[in-house]
Scaffold this motif. Structure first.
Motif, short mmCIF file in Angstrom:
data_model
loop_
_atom_site.label_atom_id
_atom_site.label_comp_id
_atom_site.label_asym_id
_atom_site.label_seq_id
_atom_site.Cartn_x
_atom_site.Cartn_y
_atom_site.Cartn_z
N GLU A 32 34.09 24.24 44.74
CA GLU A 32 35.01 23.18 45.18
C GLU A 32 35.50 22.38 43.97
N ASP A 35 38.03 24.43 42.11
CA ASP A 35 39.33 24.40 42.81
C ASP A 35 40.12 23.16 42.39
N SER A 87 38.11 23.11 51.34
CA SER A 87 38.96 23.86 50.43
C SER A 87 40.34 24.14 51.01
#
Length: 150
Positions: A32, A35, A87
């Protein structure tokens, strides 16, 4: 596990650091963060000289929360579900979120020991519910950064 990466502390804190809603075993916390790191325009560089030598101990680490194959507790599943909820780039995340409990019991171990199927399903469903509660309250970044300020 993507714990083998290096970056400047200041840059990590500017992104809010790791989301503290990744609790217990915290699977997917680094994914995460990665990302968000990439979404902010940063890149990763492979550094082959960097290494982590893991201690092979019988206790500690993720083992603190029990064996993921034989526990009723959702410590091993909540992070994966929370990641799928958080996400924005997880492809087919709704399908994956709903299919994960069935995939968790579609194993050779469960075929040979079917009495563990209900235990695993309880842990997975409880992990789903816990992840939904964490998602509802929003991410927990370092002080001074909220998702709205991203």
């Amino acid at each position: 596990m993507g714990g083998n990466f290096s970056l400047r502390r200041r840059e990590a804190l500017e992104l809010g650091g790791f989301d503290e809603n990744f609790v217990r075993v915290a699977y997917q916390f680094e994914r995460e963060f990665a990302d968000r790191w990439r979404a902010s325009g940063n890149t990763f560089c492979f550094m082959p000289q960097a290494a982590i030598h893991h201690l092979k101990a019988a206790s500690g680490g993720t083992r603190t929360f029990g064996d993921h194959l034989t526990t009723l507790f959702p410590a091993h599943s909540v992070g994966a579900y929370y990641y799928l909820l958080r996400s924005p780039i997880a492809e087919s995340r709704v399908r994956e979120f709903l299919a994960r409990p069935l995939r968790s019991i579609a194993t050779r171990r469960h075929l040979r020991r079917p009495w563990w199927i209900p235990v695993t399903l309880v842990a997975e469903v409880t992990g789903m519910l816990w992840a939904l509660a964490l998602y509802a309250r929003g991410p927990r970044y370092c002080a001074g950064r909220s998702e709205a300020g991203a």
